[in-house]
Design an enzyme around this catalytic site. Sequence first.
Site, PDB file in Angstrom:
ATOM      1  CE1 TYR A 195     -20.927   1.200 -38.576  1.00 46.55           C
ATOM      2  CE2 TYR A 195     -23.040   0.405 -37.793  1.00 46.55           C
ATOM      3  CZ  TYR A 195     -22.036   1.347 -37.779  1.00 46.55           C
ATOM      4  OH  TYR A 195     -22.147   2.431 -36.963  1.00 46.55           O
ATOM      5  CE  LYS A 262      -8.448   9.570 -41.504  1.00 42.92           C
ATOM      6  NZ  LYS A 262      -8.024  10.946 -41.320  1.00 42.92           N
ATOM      7  CG  ASP A 316      -9.418  13.914 -40.812  1.00 40.44           C
ATOM      8  OD1 ASP A 316      -9.747  13.799 -42.008  1.00 40.44           O
ATOM      9  OD2 ASP A 316      -8.236  13.911 -40.451  1.00 40.44           O
ATOM     10  CG  ASP A 340     -23.184   5.473 -36.795  1.00 41.97           C
ATOM     11  OD1 ASP A 340     -24.310   5.958 -36.634  1.00 41.97           O
ATOM     12  OD2 ASP A 340     -22.650   4.711 -35.968  1.00 41.97           O
TER      13      ASP A 340
END
Length: 449
Positions: A195, A262, A316, A340
Amino acid sequence: MPVYQKLKKPEKGDVISVSSGKLTVPDRPVIPFIEGDGTGPDIWKATQPVLDAAVKKCYGGKKEIVWFPVHAGLSAIQRYGIDTVLPEETLNAIREYKVAIKGPLTTPVGGFKYVCLECAAEQNDLNDKRPDKCVKCGSAWVTQRFRSLNVGLRQTLDLYACVRPVQWFTGVPCPVKEPEKLDVVIFRENTEDVYSGIEFEQGTPDVEKVIGFMKAEFGKTIRPDSGVGIKPISISGTRRLVRKAIQYAVEQKRRSVTLVHKGNIMKFTEGAFRDWGYELARTEFRDQTVTEKEVGEVHGGKVPEGKILIKDRIADQMFQQLLLRPDEYDVIATPNLNGDYISDACAAQVGGLGLAPGANFSDDIAIFEATHGTAPKYAGQDRVNPSSVILSAVMMLEHLGWNEAAVRIKNAIGKTIQQKRVTYDLERQMQGATRLKCSEFGAAIIDNL
Ligand code: NAP
């Protein structure tokens, strides 16, 4: 002290002050509010009376919020002109009064603005109609991507922590069997990651330069027909976000903080977020926290009494965990993009965005806002669910330390839903419910205060 040209500063009311992160709240704090675009004004008309009634009921006139209307989005364009979607006066009012609340804002259609390379004039694309040439000097316009207003607001005021509590209200229709098991508070980093807004469009000379630089300096090959985005994650940005999450867990006596990342793939950004998060817990919260590893190796698999468990999960697998073992999670701290996705997924798990509140914090400023957008097709129809903004206002009252009013509103929303007096979005999923307008739903909450 800022001087306001087009805004009318309230004649009564006082400023909230902040020192070392601690608020001093007067009995009559001035709170700037942005109604928002689309359904924003409908929602605000239902929200403000609920707040005023709850404060009056709890404090009998001793305390009162003094509302200060300020503008952003389309209402700002109407007052300040075509080029001003986020007026400096609005930012100054929020800087001065420290706590604000806003409705959803429209990012201009198409997400582009037109810029003249000859005279530097700019115009936002509001109607999806591209003007042929610069209205000032007649030269050709160049199209530039328009920065989202919400992202602009967060970055300009350095509102680095987006906080979204997700909890089920009894009776709200939802897609899982045991929605009551999910009760999490998501701390999403708000200013960096993908972002950051550093992107290079496919096919431009700039992206060609970036691709050439990566090859020449680092021997890294990027397909020549790529667009490129940059994903910065800093130690300072991570530390302040994780610090806020652990501080919250300590103050609210929550059970755990999970760092979601991640890092198995993006080692120096997401993996570093995890490592810096653990390091911060160890160096600043040693006495209050224990890691999952320590629990296994030193404490026989049991979290010691009074300690907050610090753990991490790969993003995930976290989505699976939240669905299958929701009660094992509590406070979540995560970089921007993961946050988000996770906050919308969690909101869906307990019935959707209509009931999803949020807040954005810097070290001294807080802006409270719904998670959903302007829902423009319902604008002016007095139809949509105002709960998301009302619940954001509940967070605001908690932030002010006006907990009695916060609890009263939350309970009244719960009671109204259990009475099956709800807006269209819930009514269409509930057997035997009565459909209320947005304003009627607000009035029903007031009845139940
Ligand atoms: P949206 O405004 O969130 O609306 C999508 C759908 O969600 C609506 O059609 C409606 O579903 C449901 N919904 C949203 N708010 C609701 C409410 N209060 N009560 C009940 N249902 C509600 O998303 P969008 O259409 O993608 O975005 C519209 C505009 O909002 C865009 O300009 C976008 O940039 C902006 N936006 C602003 C913010 C913000 O200011 N924080 C956030 C997101 C988007 P049904 O049609 O099924 O009834």
